[in-house]
Scaffold this motif. Sequence first.
Motif, PDB file in Angstrom:
ATOM      1  N   GLY A 294       0.813  -1.217   0.000  1.00 19.83           N
ATOM      2  CA  GLY A 294       0.000   0.000   0.000  1.00 19.83           C
ATOM      3  C   GLY A 294       0.841   1.258   0.000  1.00 19.83           C
ATOM      4  O   GLY A 294       0.532   2.233  -0.697  1.00 19.83           O
TER       5      GLY A 294
ATOM      6  N   SER B 296       1.070   4.043  -3.035  1.00 21.68           N
ATOM      7  CA  SER B 296       0.824   5.467  -2.819  1.00 21.68           C
ATOM      8  C   SER B 296       1.962   6.316  -3.374  1.00 21.68           C
ATOM      9  O   SER B 296       1.735   7.344  -4.011  1.00 21.68           O
ATOM     10  CB  SER B 296       0.644   5.730  -1.323  1.00 21.68           C
TER      11      SER B 296
ATOM     12  N   THR C  68      -0.681   6.225   5.472  1.00 27.73           N
ATOM     13  CA  THR C  68      -2.132   6.060   5.497  1.00 27.73           C
ATOM     14  C   THR C  68      -2.574   4.946   4.557  1.00 27.73           C
ATOM     15  O   THR C  68      -3.396   4.088   4.925  1.00 27.73           O
ATOM     16  CB  THR C  68      -2.822   7.373   5.101  1.00 27.73           C
ATOM     17  N   SER C  69      -2.039   4.945   3.341  1.00 27.63           N
ATOM     18  CA  SER C  69      -2.397   3.891   2.387  1.00 27.63           C
ATOM     19  C   SER C  69      -1.931   2.525   2.886  1.00 27.63           C
ATOM     20  O   SER C  69      -2.654   1.528   2.752  1.00 27.63           O
ATOM     21  CB  SER C  69      -1.780   4.181   1.020  1.00 27.63           C
TER      22      SER C  69
ATOM     23  N   PHE D 110      -4.269   1.314   5.558  1.00 31.64           N
ATOM     24  CA  PHE D 110      -5.542   0.898   4.975  1.00 31.64           C
ATOM     25  C   PHE D 110      -5.416  -0.482   4.327  1.00 31.64           C
ATOM     26  O   PHE D 110      -6.256  -1.369   4.547  1.00 31.64           O
ATOM     27  CB  PHE D 110      -6.003   1.933   3.949  1.00 31.64           C
TER      28      PHE D 110
ATOM     29  N   LEU E 185      -5.094  -3.187   7.085  1.00 35.12           N
ATOM     30  CA  LEU E 185      -6.344  -3.513   7.768  1.00 35.12           C
ATOM     31  C   LEU E 185      -7.258  -4.361   6.888  1.00 35.12           C
ATOM     32  O   LEU E 185      -7.872  -5.333   7.361  1.00 35.12           O
ATOM     33  CB  LEU E 185      -7.062  -2.223   8.190  1.00 35.12           C
ATOM     34  N   VAL E 186      -7.352  -3.998   5.618  1.00 35.84           N
ATOM     35  CA  VAL E 186      -8.195  -4.772   4.705  1.00 35.84           C
ATOM     36  C   VAL E 186      -7.648  -6.188   4.536  1.00 35.84           C
ATOM     37  O   VAL E 186      -8.384  -7.180   4.615  1.00 35.84           O
ATOM     38  CB  VAL E 186      -8.302  -4.071   3.340  1.00 35.84           C
TER      39      VAL E 186
END
Length: 263
Positions: free
Chosen positions: A146, A150, A166-167, A170, A173-174
């Motif tokens: 991620g 980004s 941040t990416s 994310f 978590l996914v």
Amino acid sequence: MEPGKQGVMVAKILPQQLLNPIEQLQTRFKEVESGFKLWLSKQSIAVEAAVVTTTSAAQGAAIGAFMGTLTGDASSPFPTPPPNASLNPQAMASLNQAQALAGGPLVQARNFAVMTGVNAGITSVLKRIRGKEDVQSSMAAAFGSGAMFSLVSGVGGPNQAANAVTSGLFFALVQGGLFQLGQKFSQPPVEDTNYVKTRHMLHNLGLQNYEKHFKKGLLTDNTLPLLTDSALRDVKIPPGPRLLILDHIQRDPDAKEKRGGRS
């Protein structure tokens, strides 16, 4: 050998050799894949990471290019502004994000190559170091993919470092949620130890469909020596299966011994 017998043997051999070439191709592919994995496991961590990253990135690029051809080059509605354009950093970041997410085959090929390649490379390294592949390794690999996505695509605001974190979070978590969900559904159901002998008996008799009847009436393994026709009738088992079950129990040495001990 007589000509007639030879012809029969050829007729038997040829269909086996020519039957289902797709299965033969799949078998050959699995053999090559197994040999490649065996060779790769004997290499150093650096070599394995490089090979896995490269091959996964190539696969991701192919998928991304294909997806890009389906969506078309939608980046044309978002032309690059001239260098002297007075756009604030936030507006420029939004434009870059739109172009990254709506790019054509080449842009999507790059994005998918980065995501799949980095993810696979980090996963292979962590698996060699930790000796296992769990949710922590999966989330770490997703964070790296991620963050790199980004940085390469320019998604987010003007602060690239913050966007990468941040990416990465994310993606992590996914991926962690998907990993846990996959683990939950991939685990086989826990076998009820109270019905092991019952299940084995019913399968031998071809009556496995009546296992739920035993469970509904709480007819556990401990009750097998005590079973009667009325007990089986109470749990809605038809006459034919009842006779087979009672005959099996009558001929079972363990059941006989327990019945004899009670008499």
